[in-house]
Write a protein that holds these residues in place. Sequence first.
Motif, PDB file in Angstrom:
ATOM      1  N   LYS A  42       0.820  -1.217   0.000  1.00 18.10           N
ATOM      2  CA  LYS A  42       0.000   0.000   0.000  1.00 18.10           C
ATOM      3  C   LYS A  42       0.855   1.269   0.000  1.00 18.10           C
ATOM      4  N   GLY A  43       2.140   1.147  -0.320  1.00 14.72           N
ATOM      5  CA  GLY A  43       3.007   2.323  -0.345  1.00 14.72           C
ATOM      6  C   GLY A  43       3.283   2.880   1.037  1.00 14.72           C
ATOM      7  N   TRP A  44       3.476   1.992   2.000  1.00 18.58           N
ATOM      8  CA  TRP A  44       3.763   2.342   3.392  1.00 18.58           C
ATOM      9  C   TRP A  44       2.607   3.117   4.033  1.00 18.58           C
ATOM     10  N   LYS A  45       1.398   2.635   3.724  1.00 21.39           N
ATOM     11  CA  LYS A  45       0.183   3.143   4.365  1.00 21.39           C
ATOM     12  C   LYS A  45      -0.465   1.999   5.134  1.00 21.39           C
ATOM     13  N   THR A  46      -1.179   2.359   6.189  1.00 18.81           N
ATOM     14  CA  THR A  46      -1.894   1.363   6.990  1.00 18.81           C
ATOM     15  C   THR A  46      -3.205   0.993   6.295  1.00 18.81           C
ATOM     16  N   ALA A  47      -3.918   0.051   6.885  1.00 17.25           N
ATOM     17  CA  ALA A  47      -5.221  -0.348   6.343  1.00 17.25           C
ATOM     18  C   ALA A  47      -6.185   0.835   6.308  1.00 17.25           C
ATOM     19  N   SER A  48      -6.001   1.781   7.225  1.00 19.00           N
ATOM     20  CA  SER A  48      -6.861   2.973   7.247  1.00 19.00           C
ATOM     21  C   SER A  48      -6.282   4.113   6.398  1.00 19.00           C
ATOM     22  N   LYS A  49      -5.327   3.778   5.543  1.00 23.22           N
ATOM     23  CA  LYS A  49      -4.708   4.712   4.598  1.00 23.22           C
ATOM     24  C   LYS A  49      -3.897   5.822   5.256  1.00 23.22           C
ATOM     25  N   GLN A  50      -3.489   5.609   6.492  1.00 25.27           N
ATOM     26  CA  GLN A  50      -2.628   6.555   7.197  1.00 25.27           C
ATOM     27  C   GLN A  50      -1.171   6.150   6.980  1.00 25.27           C
ATOM     28  N   PRO A  51      -0.251   7.110   7.015  1.00 22.88           N
ATOM     29  CA  PRO A  51       1.169   6.743   6.891  1.00 22.88           C
ATOM     30  C   PRO A  51       1.593   5.839   8.058  1.00 22.88           C
ATOM     31  N   VAL A  52       2.410   4.861   7.744  1.00 25.68           N
ATOM     32  CA  VAL A  52       2.940   3.971   8.781  1.00 25.68           C
ATOM     33  C   VAL A  52       3.843   4.785   9.701  1.00 25.68           C
ATOM     34  N   LYS A  53       3.623   4.668  11.003  1.00 28.05           N
ATOM     35  CA  LYS A  53       4.489   5.352  11.966  1.00 28.05           C
ATOM     36  C   LYS A  53       5.841   4.641  12.005  1.00 28.05           C
ATOM     37  N   ASN A  54       6.889   5.408  12.222  1.00 27.99           N
ATOM     38  CA  ASN A  54       8.257   4.886  12.288  1.00 27.99           C
ATOM     39  C   ASN A  54       8.678   4.231  10.975  1.00 27.99           C
ATOM     40  N   VAL A  55       8.203   4.755   9.868  1.00 33.65           N
ATOM     41  CA  VAL A  55       8.460   4.121   8.571  1.00 33.65           C
ATOM     42  C   VAL A  55       9.948   3.957   8.295  1.00 33.65           C
ATOM     43  N   ASP A  56      10.761   4.918   8.732  1.00 31.64           N
ATOM     44  CA  ASP A  56      12.203   4.798   8.495  1.00 31.64           C
ATOM     45  C   ASP A  56      12.772   3.583   9.214  1.00 31.64           C
ATOM     46  N   LEU A  57      12.299   3.326  10.425  1.00 30.92           N
ATOM     47  CA  LEU A  57      12.772   2.159  11.175  1.00 30.92           C
ATOM     48  C   LEU A  57      12.240   0.866  10.567  1.00 30.92           C
ATOM     49  N   TRP A  58      10.973   0.875  10.148  1.00 29.14           N
ATOM     50  CA  TRP A  58      10.410  -0.320   9.518  1.00 29.14           C
ATOM     51  C   TRP A  58      11.155  -0.653   8.229  1.00 29.14           C
ATOM     52  N   GLN A  59      11.488   0.365   7.462  1.00 29.43           N
ATOM     53  CA  GLN A  59      12.222   0.125   6.213  1.00 29.43           C
ATOM     54  C   GLN A  59      13.625  -0.399   6.498  1.00 29.43           C
ATOM     55  N   ALA A  60      14.273   0.129   7.516  1.00 32.99           N
ATOM     56  CA  ALA A  60      15.608  -0.360   7.887  1.00 32.99           C
ATOM     57  C   ALA A  60      15.535  -1.810   8.354  1.00 32.99           C
ATOM     58  N   LEU A  61      14.546  -2.123   9.174  1.00 32.20           N
ATOM     59  CA  LEU A  61      14.387  -3.493   9.664  1.00 32.20           C
ATOM     60  C   LEU A  61      14.063  -4.440   8.511  1.00 32.20           C
ATOM     61  N   ASP A  62      13.162  -4.031   7.647  1.00 29.11           N
ATOM     62  CA  ASP A  62      12.811  -4.851   6.486  1.00 29.11           C
ATOM     63  C   ASP A  62      14.042  -5.131   5.627  1.00 29.11           C
ATOM     64  N   HIS A  63      14.848  -4.110   5.391  1.00 29.91           N
ATOM     65  CA  HIS A  63      16.067  -4.285   4.585  1.00 29.91           C
ATOM     66  C   HIS A  63      17.001  -5.313   5.222  1.00 29.91           C
ATOM     67  N   LEU A  64      17.204  -5.204   6.522  1.00 30.73           N
ATOM     68  CA  LEU A  64      18.092  -6.152   7.212  1.00 30.73           C
ATOM     69  C   LEU A  64      17.553  -7.580   7.145  1.00 30.73           C
ATOM     70  N   VAL A  65      16.253  -7.724   7.311  1.00 32.42           N
ATOM     71  CA  VAL A  65      15.649  -9.057   7.264  1.00 32.42           C
ATOM     72  C   VAL A  65      15.743  -9.632   5.853  1.00 32.42           C
ATOM     73  N   GLN A  66      15.487  -8.791   4.851  1.00 37.41           N
ATOM     74  CA  GLN A  66      15.475  -9.272   3.477  1.00 37.41           C
ATOM     75  C   GLN A  66      16.868  -9.552   2.921  1.00 37.41           C
ATOM     76  N   THR A  67      17.870  -8.807   3.362  1.00 36.53           N
ATOM     77  CA  THR A  67      19.199  -8.929   2.758  1.00 36.53           C
ATOM     78  C   THR A  67      20.236  -9.619   3.639  1.00 36.53           C
ATOM     79  N   GLY A  68      19.913  -9.833   4.906  1.00 37.64           N
ATOM     80  CA  GLY A  68      20.908 -10.381   5.826  1.00 37.64           C
ATOM     81  C   GLY A  68      21.184 -11.859   5.666  1.00 37.64           C
ATOM     82  N   GLY A  69      20.268 -12.581   5.043  1.00 40.45           N
ATOM     83  CA  GLY A  69      20.449 -14.014   4.874  1.00 40.45           C
ATOM     84  C   GLY A  69      20.216 -14.818   6.137  1.00 40.45           C
ATOM     85  N   HIS A  70      19.605 -14.202   7.125  1.00 36.60           N
ATOM     86  CA  HIS A  70      19.375 -14.870   8.405  1.00 36.60           C
ATOM     87  C   HIS A  70      18.084 -15.684   8.381  1.00 36.60           C
TER      88      HIS A  70
END
Length: 99
Positions: A42-70
């Motif tokens: 949804k382009g970093w929007k919630t189900a209620s179409k609001q921006p995801v809070k802490n999006v910068d942290l969520w994106q950083a965490l997602d990147h680490l999970v997706q690329t870390g190979g863990h």
Amino acid sequence: MEMTAVIEALKALKRPCKVQLHLDSKYVLQGITEWLPGWKAKGWKTASKQPVKNVDLWQALDHLVQTGGHDIDWRWVKGHAGDPGNERADALANRGVPI
């Protein structure tokens, strides 16, 4: 701080690992295991179409999970309920808080 702790823990791993990651934050657990795919779709929007809070942290965490190979086993533990690892982590976190 809960998200930052998970991000820093994953950053500290220098090679792909099998990880049991214990956390007492249902927000972080549900975010990473349930909500994240929908937010991204949804382009970093919630189900209620609001921006995801802490999006910068969520994106950083997602990147680490997706690329870390863990292989991460996300485990929730109840906070302040006597779990030795959780109590130790809480005590260490409190040592870093200015009084």
